[in-house]
Motif scaffolding. Sequence first.
Motif, PDB file in Angstrom:
ATOM      1  N   LEU A   1      20.621  71.262 -36.965  1.00  0.00           N
ATOM      2  CA  LEU A   1      19.371  70.519 -37.169  1.00  0.00           C
ATOM      3  C   LEU A   1      18.611  70.328 -35.860  1.00  0.00           C
ATOM      4  N   TRP A   2      19.111  70.943 -34.784  1.00  0.00           N
ATOM      5  CA  TRP A   2      18.556  70.671 -33.461  1.00  0.00           C
ATOM      6  C   TRP A   2      17.052  70.921 -33.391  1.00  0.00           C
ATOM      7  N   LEU A   3      16.646  72.100 -33.853  1.00  0.00           N
ATOM      8  CA  LEU A   3      15.231  72.449 -33.716  1.00  0.00           C
ATOM      9  C   LEU A   3      14.343  71.484 -34.479  1.00  0.00           C
ATOM     10  N   ALA A   4      14.765  71.120 -35.690  1.00  0.00           N
ATOM     11  CA  ALA A   4      13.965  70.201 -36.489  1.00  0.00           C
ATOM     12  C   ALA A   4      13.762  68.895 -35.724  1.00  0.00           C
ATOM     13  N   CYS A   5      14.828  68.429 -35.078  1.00  0.00           N
ATOM     14  CA  CYS A   5      14.750  67.148 -34.372  1.00  0.00           C
ATOM     15  C   CYS A   5      13.870  67.238 -33.129  1.00  0.00           C
ATOM     16  N   SER A   6      13.879  68.386 -32.481  1.00  0.00           N
ATOM     17  CA  SER A   6      13.210  68.441 -31.176  1.00  0.00           C
ATOM     18  C   SER A   6      11.823  69.065 -31.213  1.00  0.00           C
ATOM     19  N   MET A   7      11.564  69.979 -32.136  1.00  0.00           N
ATOM     20  CA  MET A   7      10.302  70.707 -32.063  1.00  0.00           C
ATOM     21  C   MET A   7       9.118  69.813 -32.414  1.00  0.00           C
ATOM     22  N   PRO A   8       8.060  69.893 -31.607  1.00  0.00           N
ATOM     23  CA  PRO A   8       6.889  69.056 -31.883  1.00  0.00           C
ATOM     24  C   PRO A   8       6.093  69.621 -33.066  1.00  0.00           C
ATOM     25  N   GLY A   9       5.402  68.727 -33.737  1.00  0.00           N
ATOM     26  CA  GLY A   9       4.688  69.105 -34.960  1.00  0.00           C
ATOM     27  C   GLY A   9       3.660  70.204 -34.758  1.00  0.00           C
ATOM     28  N   ASN A  10       3.058  70.265 -33.573  1.00  0.00           N
ATOM     29  CA  ASN A  10       1.973  71.235 -33.398  1.00  0.00           C
ATOM     30  C   ASN A  10       2.431  72.538 -32.755  1.00  0.00           C
ATOM     31  N   TYR A  11       3.737  72.738 -32.644  1.00  0.00           N
ATOM     32  CA  TYR A  11       4.254  73.980 -32.073  1.00  0.00           C
ATOM     33  C   TYR A  11       4.053  75.114 -33.086  1.00  0.00           C
ATOM     34  N   VAL A  12       3.555  76.249 -32.601  1.00  0.00           N
ATOM     35  CA  VAL A  12       3.410  77.418 -33.473  1.00  0.00           C
ATOM     36  C   VAL A  12       4.310  78.508 -32.931  1.00  0.00           C
ATOM     37  N   ASP A  13       5.283  78.885 -33.754  1.00  0.00           N
ATOM     38  CA  ASP A  13       6.271  79.863 -33.296  1.00  0.00           C
ATOM     39  C   ASP A  13       5.608  81.219 -33.064  1.00  0.00           C
ATOM     40  N   PRO A  14       5.841  81.817 -31.853  1.00  0.00           N
ATOM     41  CA  PRO A  14       5.195  83.102 -31.556  1.00  0.00           C
ATOM     42  C   PRO A  14       5.612  84.199 -32.540  1.00  0.00           C
ATOM     43  N   ARG A  15       6.811  84.054 -33.109  1.00  0.00           N
ATOM     44  CA  ARG A  15       7.272  85.065 -34.069  1.00  0.00           C
ATOM     45  C   ARG A  15       6.732  84.799 -35.482  1.00  0.00           C
ATOM     46  N   GLY A  16       6.035  83.691 -35.637  1.00  0.00           N
ATOM     47  CA  GLY A  16       5.471  83.361 -36.950  1.00  0.00           C
ATOM     48  C   GLY A  16       6.466  82.710 -37.890  1.00  0.00           C
TER      49      GLY A  16
END
Lengths: 495, 1140
Positions: free
Chosen positions: A290-305
């Motif tokens: 669950l790490w990414l869910a906890c840490s990633m900010p809401g406005n991050y857009v993954d470069p891989r889509g």
Amino acid sequence: MKLKIYKGVVLLIIASSTLLLSCEKALEEKTFDKYASDSFFKSAEDAKSAVTAMYSGMTGAGLFGGGWGATNEGWDIQSSFTTDEMICSWGWDGWIKFNDLNFSEDFAQLLNHYNALMPLISEIAIDMDKIQPIQMDGKLKSQYIAELKALRGHYSWILYNHYGPVPIRINAQEASDPNTKAIARPSREWMVGQIEKDYKEALAILPTCKELPSVDYGRFTKDACLMGLMKLYMHEKRWTDAIAIGRQIQQLGHSLQTSYKDVFTYENKGNSTEVMLAISCRKDANNNNLWLACSMPGNYVDPRGLSITQWGGYKMPWKTYDRFDPSDKRLSVLLAKWPTDGGAIFDARANNYIGAIPIKYGPDPSAISEQQGTDIVVWRYADALLLLSEAINENQGPVNEAYDLINMVRARAGVPLYTSGQFDQAGFRKKIMDERLFELWGEGTRREDMIRWGTYIQRAKDNGSVFAKPEFVLYPLPRKVINESNGIVQQNPGY
Amino acid sequence: MRKCFSFQIILMMKLTLILLTVFCMSVSAKVFSQRITLSEKNVSLPSVLKAIEKQSGYQSFYDLKLLRSVGKINIDLNGVTVEQALAQVLSGKPLAFSIVDNIIVIKKANIETLSWAILKDKITGTVLDDKGLPLPGVSVRVKDNNTGSTTDNDGKFQLNAKKGDILVFSYIGYATQEIALTGNTSLQITLKAITNEMSEIVVIGYGAVKRRNVTGAIASVKTAELNTSTSSNIGQALAGRAAGVTVLQSSGQPGAGVSLQIRSNPSNASAGALYIIDGVVVNDNAGEPDSQTRYGGSGVDRSPLNFINPNDIESIDFLKDASATAIYGARAGGGVVLITTKKGKGDRPNVEYSGSQSYQKAIKFYDILGTKDYMMVRNDILKEKWMQDNKIAPYGTVNPTTVNPFIPKYTQQQINDQPVMPNAIDAITRNGLTQQHNLSVSGAPNMGKTRYFASGNFLNQIGVLKHSEYKRYNGRLNLDQSLGDHVKVGANIIVSNSNANNANIGTTGNEYSGMVLSAFYYPATMPLQDANGNYPINPDYQNSPNPLSFLEVTDFTKSSRVLTNGYAEWNIFKGLSARANFSYDQSTAKRYTYLPKTFLYGARAGGQASVSENSSTSKLMEYILNYTHDFGEAGKLTAVAGHSYQLTDREGLSAENDHFATDNFLFNNLGFGTADRPQVGSFRAPTKVWKSFFARAIYELDDKYILSASIRKDGASNFAKNKKYGTFPGVSAAWVISEESFVKKALPAIDLLKLRLGYGTTGNSEIGGSASSYYSSDASYVFGSSNYPGVVLNQLNNDNLTWETQRDLNAGIDFAILKNRISGSFDYFNRTISDLLTQIPLSTDFPVSSVAFNSGKTRSKGWEINLQTKNLISESGKGLNWSTSFNLSHYYNSWVEREPNALKTLAKYIDVQGAYNGLYRYESDGIYRGDGPAPSWMPGILPGGVIIKDLNGYDANGNLTGKPDGKISSADQVQVGINGARYSFGFNNTFTYRNFDLSVYMYGFIQKKQNTDYSEAFRTYAQLGAFGWNVLSIAKDRWTPSNPNAQFPTGLPDPYATYVSNSDYWLENGNFIRCRDITLGYKFGNKLLDKQNVLKNLRLSVNVQNPFIITKYRGMDPELQNYLVYPMTRSFTIGINAGF
């Protein structure tokens, strides 16, 4: 009239025959979808299922994201949040309490390691007892027993690390009796001895990481047991013992992966020379990341889509972040700026964010929710190298070997190497402290490290905490434990 | 919410009604009438008969000469039956008639009769009801003679009788009256309706008794008194209707259940009341399956009683004390609800239609911040957090110029320019509609040898939350047939089918939030849908779907239930009969869910489909012997003995797949999905077997002394080997003091005074599982890339586990005074529950966390008052009548003792012998306004935080010290109240005036209630600040540095937040009086009905439900559950009842 009598008689016959012939079942309970108590512990498959279940403590035994998991129930997370590693943007008061070391026995997240692991340790004792008489392949049986010992050693260590010596049950007879008398807390020596004993007996039998078949990836190995022992000796400041174990680990054929970032990717599953113990994850299993869910900010857009669940909680405070060398490659998974909608770059510091984003783990491209299948790294070789370096420094001062070990880690990070003789013992210790932060942030070592260095309480006080007390290097025990033992088990001091 | 009243709907309802009435009137022309209307002067008898033939469709045979001999007559018939018409036409003539198979035969009257007739006087009179209205159709006959007549439409009759004859007046529903003729030839007789409820029949389980002879505590509700037009199940209409029966409606959604509690039941293992429909236990059912998506059950609440149409229910009897419930033994611990369905009566087929149309709107729903307020409050709370983080006064002493300056989320320009956006809560709500049609045909022809009742019901309910709809089709057939004089067989079949669209109300927060919380989570600054029809997502929390996009989700449940029951009864000889029952109850519920790609979590899963199904079957066999014997002077004995055997099974199946190439197939082609690992699952519960033996005897002497005793022995499969059987006796007695002659003489104003006393025991076996040990796969783990089952001990056996036993003492008084104008009852009960079935916690280090255990003893004491008064009785009957009924009940539950094992883990601050459902909380002491030093025991309190009192502490052995210890810990908790209502009451007023009737019905509780709605709003930073979630608009009045005298605490995360949320700060006075129902009815009078020949009766009604509530509680509703709630609705109904 005749007809009526006839009808009545027929009816009576039907009624009474139903009464007499209705095949009434006895009042016995039959179960269809569970093992009745006398139908388990019969086969090698049963032994396997029982051993598998004991691994559940690694992920918090049913607590969402607990154990080595990524939520507030996880001890690795608590290690970050009770130290200088992380703070959180969410409004739950517990995050601030972690950071202020505002501990009390009413703080449920501090108690759950005890609640989850104590019964597992009892059950391991019972399982070892019940697996013994099963007719099965002897080698497999001893492997299972060794795994159970390794798990017990590990869980005992986690308990000891957080609560001090606790009254674990290792007698199967007592463990399986719900009316067994409470036992008092054991001595520190006994507790350490018990952990040592379990690890040592286990590592004598378990395969090494290299020998472990890929289908068994995630099980305890000889390597993991050694790493556990090393952590224990470091905690006890038994430097020579730690050095001896460190040297054994060096013989197992591990090496640092070329790229720091790659250690934590989805693609790194099960084939790393560096990882010594991992929790295999799947997006659709209890074991998930669950790490990414906890840490990633809401406005991050993954470069891989990829669509990643982004709860936007965890941050590394700028104060800590700023201690990194700007050229440190490890900053590639620690973001102060990131791509957002339309490819624009978002600057967190300029936008009043409280810290940088600890991405650490790579995304699982197939995930459909917050649950990701990227393996959770428990222990890895870089940790062992730094521990060995530290133990050598403590034991003999900053000798060349100590520099070599720390430089292996620094070299990969692309930061300037230290040169022999650059620091005195205290200076070298400071560098080790920093390096462990840069290398191992978010991996659950910071709390025990700072306690070992004696900086754990001071850090909170320096941060303005009115709650931190010297006794808070240990967590409180659940109040229920004191009540049910009628005071035989005593609360840790300071609570 | 803010939409105005939809006149279109009202218009539509009116139109429907008018059309229906016109339709009924117009069909009347085509059929023959049973009623004759004819008014002519100076006509011949044959022409009168022809007219009657024409109107009735009957044929007549007669001797023309004979008829002509009578000569011309005057006739005035007005809506009378053929018999009445003929009687009137031929009265005083030497002619008699008979009717056989629609053929009228006129012949010469018997000479003898004729000769008598000559000696007799012509008696005329009028029969009135107790309201002074004429009673048509009353049978008037001369005792010991065949002569008779019936009253006409004006209640008038005439017949020939002589002085000294006794006239007998009888009519269904009225007390039969006898009048001796004293020479007066013109009479006025008033018949009394049998309204005295003491003569009603009360169902008591395996039998029935007259209310007068009831010995236990039994409350009855006649469904005719209830308005069920908006109720999908009977539970919803029962709140406050009977003393000691607490009904709590915790959700307003269509088809939702209620929690019904009979008296108090201080037990952890309560299975709730036992529901019995016409003798069949109906508690087992499939239950609502969860979907296999992330939303699971998503807050769908479905009553298991939905399968029975409330309109089919004749009466409901609540068995309240154990002397009454002991006959149901081990399952009666929570009381018994006996539901009796309607049965056919009357020689002629009786066709009834009732229909209603209701319009509903949410009474009160969440009031969230509007667009501009949202922006301003968000800026404010972020600034407060920035001040706190940087320790700027009042949160510290840092000089604000030395830190990174605060950057507001929205500039003043942005706030000014921001257009106001639609309210997200409004976007998911709408006005509701409920439509109901009931049609029934019933009768008991063939001298009552055949008795039938067939009915159909259609209910369509459109809820006030979008996507919540409930449609039900329901049919019932009840058939009894006598075969000869000794044997009777019968069957009762209920078939029910429902389709429900499920609104995703949601049960948890964050990324699992349903519609309601997602609406909260949606920023007030964004449109709910963009120009392209896409659903935007909160940029600061991209894990909660757009609230409107929930309407793209397909989620519905199909349920069906078939309850069949057949019996045969044999009268072996007079007084003894045997009966065999067999019933088969099958229910299934299947839930279909699809999350499309237009929905956030559908998109992430590439479309996700789930189908899950639960099913349950129950088979019940019962053999019963009944014996009654009348000893005459020595009393009457009624006895019953029987055996019952029941098997219940429950199982389920579920499947899920995702990554669908198209949204078009929904869940209809599960195999089309391409998930790595589609999910499958199934379960089957252990077969539950019940085996029981029971007997009861009632002895009645002189209708004065009644004694009843019963016993039941129950065996259940889920108990340990040697503890499977339990025995439950009950005994009760009643003394009708007012029947004693000395009372009759001394206190004539007392119509009834009865003492009741009962003692009984019942059991409880609901331990959630069984007494055996199980291992189950609850702890899987992944090695390599496979997920392996991990098996652990899941349940521990307890071989000593035995039945929980309830012992109940009940004492009651029934009374009626002043000619029954005031009647009522008072009951006191004292109930102990021993061997309490509880999951008690085991030692923390034991592998299983708890075990089923007999853990102690509790007591419940209470009383109930029931009063009926007739405040106004119009002498003429046409004036104003007013009657009132009132009930009030109270109980208190406490612990008597706790088993040492349970005591071991009991928190020290809990009173060992205290209230059973005590609310233990921290005591709050107002808001710390930052104007002085922080309390020493709360060093880290924020200005604006709630102060908690330091009252207690622990010593080294874990015992309470009784003294403040300078910090807050669990030891500081004290009992601040009791969970649940302390008093509950119901209050009903009925008025009639001419053809109008009006009833106003209210109920209420006296209770305390946690206001979670409010406490959540004050996590303002956690919600609005961190994620941009909207909050209740009361958050504007929170403590801030610039609003130090605020009503509410700070919105910042407070270090003591957990204590505060568990304190009495948010515990409010939850007392309320709810006006539940106002109904105004108009019954069409005979004069109107007489003009047509189809409708026998017609009543139109208008009704408003929940028009108002009086309460100080500030949350959503003092009755609803907290926080994630389906709103309570107000409804306006128009209804029609017609008999044909």
